[in-house]
Scaffold this motif. Structure first.
Motif, PDB file in Angstrom:
ATOM      1  N   GLY A   1       0.843  -1.194   0.000  1.00 17.68           N
ATOM      2  CA  GLY A   1       0.000   0.000   0.000  1.00 17.68           C
ATOM      3  C   GLY A   1       0.873   1.236   0.000  1.00 17.68           C
ATOM      4  O   GLY A   1       1.632   1.470  -0.932  1.00 17.68           O
TER       5      GLY A   1
ATOM      6  N   ASN B   1      -3.520  -2.577   1.324  1.00 13.56           N
ATOM      7  CA  ASN B   1      -4.508  -3.016   0.346  1.00 13.56           C
ATOM      8  C   ASN B   1      -5.297  -4.221   0.857  1.00 13.56           C
ATOM      9  O   ASN B   1      -4.832  -4.945   1.748  1.00 13.56           O
ATOM     10  CB  ASN B   1      -3.811  -3.376  -0.968  1.00 13.56           C
ATOM     11  CG  ASN B   1      -3.128  -2.179  -1.611  1.00 13.56           C
ATOM     12  OD1 ASN B   1      -3.620  -1.055  -1.515  1.00 13.56           O
ATOM     13  ND2 ASN B   1      -1.998  -2.413  -2.255  1.00 13.56           N
TER      14      ASN B   1
ATOM     15  N   ALA C   1      -9.841  -1.666   1.891  1.00  9.75           N
ATOM     16  CA  ALA C   1      -8.500  -1.253   2.307  1.00  9.75           C
ATOM     17  C   ALA C   1      -8.483  -0.941   3.805  1.00  9.75           C
ATOM     18  O   ALA C   1      -9.506  -0.603   4.408  1.00  9.75           O
ATOM     19  CB  ALA C   1      -8.055  -0.040   1.510  1.00  9.75           C
TER      20      ALA C   1
ATOM     21  N   ASN D   1      -6.669   1.394   6.809  1.00 11.54           N
ATOM     22  CA  ASN D   1      -5.955   2.652   7.045  1.00 11.54           C
ATOM     23  C   ASN D   1      -5.848   2.846   8.554  1.00 11.54           C
ATOM     24  O   ASN D   1      -6.853   2.815   9.255  1.00 11.54           O
ATOM     25  CB  ASN D   1      -6.726   3.803   6.387  1.00 11.54           C
ATOM     26  CG  ASN D   1      -6.171   5.184   6.695  1.00 11.54           C
ATOM     27  OD1 ASN D   1      -6.912   6.153   6.730  1.00 11.54           O
ATOM     28  ND2 ASN D   1      -4.881   5.295   6.919  1.00 11.54           N
TER      29      ASN D   1
END
Length: 231
Positions: A19, A50, A112, A114
């Motif tokens: 990522g 990802n 995804a 984060n």
């Protein structure tokens, strides 16, 4: 003394195979660690992983870490043991006093991941590996203490995490503890303006502040803030 705002669109970006990383604790000119009040801070990064991907296993030692998911679920596996998971609305505090091999990954194959991660030097020789998960409760119109832990042998340095929710036009101060030698503020969502300056912090922006003098702010919209104090 330090008053440094790092805007989300000016952060150093490091593309990776899983990522990307956005580096909060340094920019193109210098690192926050160049200020003595922040010398216990190793790094502050925003990590994007990802779907179904992860960070390959790596060695870690003498680290105190805070993991704060912003989207998705962050999973960690240590020394091939069962994994632990932390979700949005939680924060994971991890102490690594001894050598360990760990990996972080995104268990979701569609969305995804984060998360915000802060790493500090950890110098407590008599401690053992420990992972704790806390609810990230945002106190209305004030900062609520989520956790606090010493990170050195003599307990001279303590990391405290606070969270606050401020309604639009609310006015408050970022100096909530006069014993803190430094503080980091991260905007989870919303935006704030700093009193008597032209600085505005929006979502994903961060500020590093090491003065004990008051630093007022005004919420430009409903905002959730995180504060990390180094005492």
């Amino acid at each position: 003394m330090c008053l440094k705002v790092i805007k989300s669109d000016l952060k150093k970006e490091l593309p990776t195979g899983f990522g990307k990383l956005l580096m909060h604790s340094s920019d193109e000119k210098n690192s926050i660690k160049s200020y003595k009040e922040f010398n216990s801070l190793i790094s502050m990064n925003e990590v994007f992983i990802n779907p179904g991907s992860g960070i390959l296993p790596y060695e870690i030692k003498n680290i105190f870490k805070l993991v704060i998911p912003l989207q998705g679920v962050c999973a960690e596996r240590l020394n091939n043991q069962d994994s632990t998971q932390v979700s949005v609305g939680e924060v994971q505090m991890i102490k690594y006093p001894d050598v360990a091999f760990k990996m972080e990954y995104n268990p979701n194959n569609e969305k995804a991941l984060n998360y915000l991660i802060l790493e500090f030097d950890y110098k407590r020789s008599n401690s053992k590996y420990k992972s704790e998960i806390f609810n990230l409760e945002y106190k209305s119109q004030n900062f609520n203490k989520i956790l606090s832990a010493p990170i050195d042998e003599d307990e001279n340095t303590t990391i405290t995490l606070k969270a606050g929710n401020f309604k639009k036009d609310a006015v408050d101060d970022l100096v909530t503890n006069n014993n803190a030698k430094a503080r980091i503020v991260y905007v989870i969502n919303g935006s704030i303006s700093l009193t008597n300056t032209d600085k505005i912090l929006a979502k994903s922006d961060s500020i590093f502040y090491s003065k004990k003098k008051q630093l007022g702010f005004k919420a430009q919209e409903d905002s959730n803030l995180l504060m990390i104090e180094i005492s």
